[in-house]
Structure formats: structure tokens, C-alpha cells
Write a protein that holds these residues in place. Structure first.
Motif, short mmCIF file in Angstrom:
data_model
loop_
_atom_site.label_atom_id
_atom_site.label_comp_id
_atom_site.label_asym_id
_atom_site.label_seq_id
_atom_site.Cartn_x
_atom_site.Cartn_y
_atom_site.Cartn_z
N ALA A 139 43.95 -12.86 -2.94
CA ALA A 139 42.71 -12.08 -2.80
C ALA A 139 42.21 -11.55 -4.14
N LEU A 140 43.14 -11.13 -5.02
CA LEU A 140 42.71 -10.55 -6.30
C LEU A 140 42.00 -11.57 -7.20
N PRO A 141 42.56 -12.76 -7.43
CA PRO A 141 41.82 -13.72 -8.28
C PRO A 141 40.50 -14.16 -7.66
N ILE A 142 40.44 -14.25 -6.35
CA ILE A 142 39.17 -14.63 -5.72
C ILE A 142 38.15 -13.51 -5.89
N ALA A 143 38.59 -12.26 -5.71
CA ALA A 143 37.68 -11.13 -5.92
C ALA A 143 37.20 -11.10 -7.36
#
Length: 437
Positions: free
Chosen positions: A267-271
């Protein structure tokens, strides 16, 4: 029942999911990796009921149209597991009397690709100038909430000076939109320090830490978040600073309202991908505003140019009519600019022009506007200044200058054109010029 081929056993310990289907498309063998990926006992299950193909527009095709169930169509199929929103690339190969299907989990790549693709679509709207910035940011946020795994709601705040302003929300109350709050409170909510803040690093907090940081917010903002931001329901929160050239221009907040562990590692890299794309969007917006400003601004003095005057005149004229206030135009001409340039150099002439521009701005009130319309000619518009008081303003401006300036004034009525107003004030300015001896 058709028995699975013996050579499948070499795939039993493979880290890649492998499933063998009989002639009817039902699972007759699978390895542990496939069970871990699909999360259930697969024996006898029709794989087409678990996997739905995804078309080029990235919309699910009904299961009954699954390419896995169609003769000869299974190569390179992208499939979506509906239970947990995982993405797989499925490739099928004839083996024995059935088919061997290899499953590759490409969720991270697919979601990041979707993040880039959809935000690039939003950016294309900016290029076409079809929507304003708030609408574009709302589209970015809606896409982020839909694409980032584990996300249920979110908001975007845009920096304006020393404050941030809520400009988009999904899953909260529309009453958030438009509210300002100090930039230091947004940095406090981010909580990872100024270095990470200016590098645009995403951060993730969970559970009680959310409530602690929420409680640290001051006064009106704290009440606003409790009333309209569902802050007590947030279980996990991602904050992404949107950074351009080291400056934070906005923040994207993405929230899970169900589970403190609701955001998986990807979720963090996509965000962050959305943060990068939003920075590009803001860069385009700022560049467009800069070009517009340059087109309407005199580069030497910073005042509006003739084009800006043409844009402002009817607006001030309409405002004066609506409010029932007088509108006065003044025409200014610097006497002896050529002589100054010839004797002291063009730098001295430029400084004199800047000094006049600064004086016009210094003695301006709210509703006034000043423009440089020629080499040594300026025009100013003054809302709620009777023409009978114009001479007093002229003398105040002159008293702030080291060179003489001729000036003329005229009252602007609602039906007067800009050309007529300029003609009258220019004539009055020439009457004010010193007589040649």
C-alpha cells in the motif's frame, strides 16, 4: 475422472502456484503455493468461477464469459480474485488430457500500473484544461481510494501560504472542504520529521497512535476532524507529502476504517506513486498559472500590462455599477524618461519606472489596480474614489518620486468603453504636462 499427469509432482514444491484442470475445466491437482494464493481447497472447483478476466478498460467481465471457460482462450489472462482483490497473470498450457495453469501474483505491479495510468488520465485533463484543480485532485483521490489496497476513505489538502486547505475528500463529510489549518499542524499529523516531509516519504500509523496525533491538533481543527473527519473511526492512516523541488505543496491522506492492519505492505509504494503523479499535476497547474501571469504582467515593474487592463476594466466597471460606487481612471506619464536614459543610463530609467510602479501600489487601496501600458505610461483604476479627489492622490504619488510625472483623471461611467476612458484620461494628462518654454 481423468487422473493428473505424473510429471506434475515436480511442481509440488514450486513457489509459483500451479493448477491442473481436467477437460471440463475443473481442478484435479494443485500445489500448496496455489492454495496459499487462492486461499481455499481447490479440488473439483471450476477455476473460471474463481478467476474473472479483465479487459483493456480494466472492468471485470462477467464470470460466465470467462476466457478460461472458452475453448482456446487462456494465454496471458489477467484475472481478479474477487474475495481479496488480488491480481494474477494466468498462463495455461496443454498437459495430458487437460491444462496446466500457472498463477503469478502481480498485484503490486498491476496496482502501481493502475495508479500511474489513471493519474496520467487525470493529467491529460489538465493539459486539455477541461477541469479546475479541485476537480482534478478529487479525481486523483477517488482513484487512490479505489486502487490502494486497504483504503476506505481519504482527503487531499493543498498548501496555500502558511496554511493547508482541504480540497478533496472521499468517505468523509463534504463540510471538510474549504477549511484552512496551519501548516505546522499538518507536519505534526505527519509526524516523521521535516527531512522525511520534504523528501515526500509516505508514513503509516495505526490504532492508538492515530488518536494521540489527532488529540494533539489544536482547537477548531480538532473539532472539525471529530465532527466531519471520522477521526475516531480511523484504524490505519497513510500520509503522503506531495513534494515539488523540495517543497510540500499538498498532502494525500488515505485511511482504513476497519482494521489497524488493513494496509498491506504494497500500500505504501502505491500511495507514493499517487504522490509523485500529483506533484506532476501541480507542476503543470503552476506552470500554466505562471504562463498566464507572464502574459498579463509587465516584467520590469510587476504591474499588469495592457492586456491585463483590458481584462480588469470591464470587471471593475461592472463592480462599481453593482455597488453604486464611483470609478476613476488616472493616466500617468513620466516626464523626461528619454533624457534620464540618455544622461544617466537605462538602469537609472528602469529604476525610475519601478519607483513609480511601487508608488502606485503603495498608495493603492483595496479594489484599486495599476498597469504599465507603454514605455513611460501607466494607468490606474480606483474604485470608490470620486474624480474630485483624484488630484490629492496624484500629489501624494508625486511626493514619493524624484522625477516629475504628468497625470490626468476621468470619471468612468457604466457605459464607457476602455478606448473612450483612455482617450479622456490621456487628454487630461497632456493638459497637465509642463509647457515648453
Amino acid at each position: 475422472m481423468t487422473p493428473p499427469p505424473a510429471q506434475l509432482q515436480v511442481l509440488f514444491g514450486s513457489p509459483q502456484g500451479a493448477v491442473w484442470l481436467d477437460k471440463r475445466g475443473r481442478v484435479r491437482w494443485y500445489n500448496p503455493a496455489a492454495q496459499a494464493l487462492l486461499g481455499q481447497d481447490l479440488m473439483g472447483v471450476s477455476l473460471s468461477k474463481l478467476l474473472s478476466p479483465y479487459d483493456a478498460s480494466r472492468r471485470p467481465v462477467p464470470r460466465e464469459h470467462s476466457a478460461l471457460a472458452a475453448e482456446g482462450a487462456a494465454q496471458g489472462l489477467f484475472a481478479l480474485i474477487h474475495v481479496d482483490q488480488r491480481w494474477f497473470q494466468v498462463s495455461c498450457h496443454p498437459l495430458g488430457e487437460g491444462r496446466l495453469c500457472l498463477l503469478a501474483d502481480i498485484t503490486d505491479l498491476e496496482q502501481q500500473a493502475m495508479a500511474y495510468r489513471t493519474t496520467l488520465e487525470v493529467l491529460s485533463g489538465l493539459v486539455r484544461q477541461e477541469e479546475n484543480l479541485a476537480d482534478l485532485l478529487r479525481q486523483v483521490l477517488e482513484t487512490a481510494v479505489a486502487v490502494v489496497p486497504g483504503c476506505d476513505a481519504g482527503s487531499i489538502s493543498l498548501r496555500e501560504g502558511d496554511s493547508f486547505r482541504f480540497v478533496a475528500q472521499v468517505g468523509f463529510d463534504e463540510a471538510l472542504i474549504g477549511h484552512f489549518f496551519p501548516a505546522d499542524l499538518e507536519l505534526l499529523w505527519y509526524g516523521e520529521g521535516e527531512t522525511a516531509w520534504h523528501l515526500g516519504r509516505p508514513r503509516l500509523i495505526r490504532g492508538s497512535e492515530i488518536q494521540q496525533r489527532s488529540a494533539a491538533q489544536a482547537g477548531e481543527l480538532a473539532e472539525l476532524l471529530k465532527k466531519h473527519g471520522r477521526v475516531r473511526e480511523i484504524q490505519a492512516s497513510i500520509c503522503v507529502p506531495v513534494v515539488l523541488q523540495g517543497e510540500v505543496l499538498a498532502t494525500i491522506n488515505l485511511d482504513n476504517l476497519r482494521n489497524p492492519d488493513g494496509f498491506p505492505p504494497e500500500a505504501l509504494p502505491i500511495a507514493q506513486a499517487f504522490g509523485i503523479q500529483t506533484a506532476g499535476l501541480l507542476y503543470g497547474q503552476l506552470a500554466r498559472k505562471s504562463l498566464t501571469s507572464q502574459a498579463l504582467t509587465d516584467p520590469l515593474t510587476g504591474l499588469g500590462n495592457r492586456r491585463a487592463l483590458e481584462d480588469a476594466f470591464p470587471k471593475l466597471q461592472a463592480q462599481a455599477k453593482r455597488l453604486g460606487l464611483p470609478l476613476t481612471m488616472l493616466y500617468w506619464d513620466m516626464d523626461g524618461l528619454k533624457r534620464l536614459n540618455d544622461t544617466q543610463g537605462h538602469a537609472a530609467g528602469d529604476q525610475a519606472l519601478k519607483r513609480l510602479a511601487d508608488s502606485l501600489q503603495a498608495f493603492s487601496r483595496q479594489g484599486d489596480a495599476a498597469f504599465r501600458v507603454g514605455g513611460d505610461e501607466f494607468v490606474s483604476l480606483h474604485l470608490n474614489l470620486p474624480v474630485s479627489e483624484a488630484q490629492e492622490l496624484i500629489e501624494r504619488v508625486r511626493g514619493n518620486l524624484q522625477v516629475r510625472v504628468s497625470a490626468g483623471s476621468a470619471a468612468i461611467d457604466p457605459e464607457m468603453s476602455l478606448e473612450e476612458a483612455l482617450f479622456q484620461t490621456d487628454a487630461a494628462m497632456y493638459r497637465d504636462k509642463p509647457r515648453q518654454r
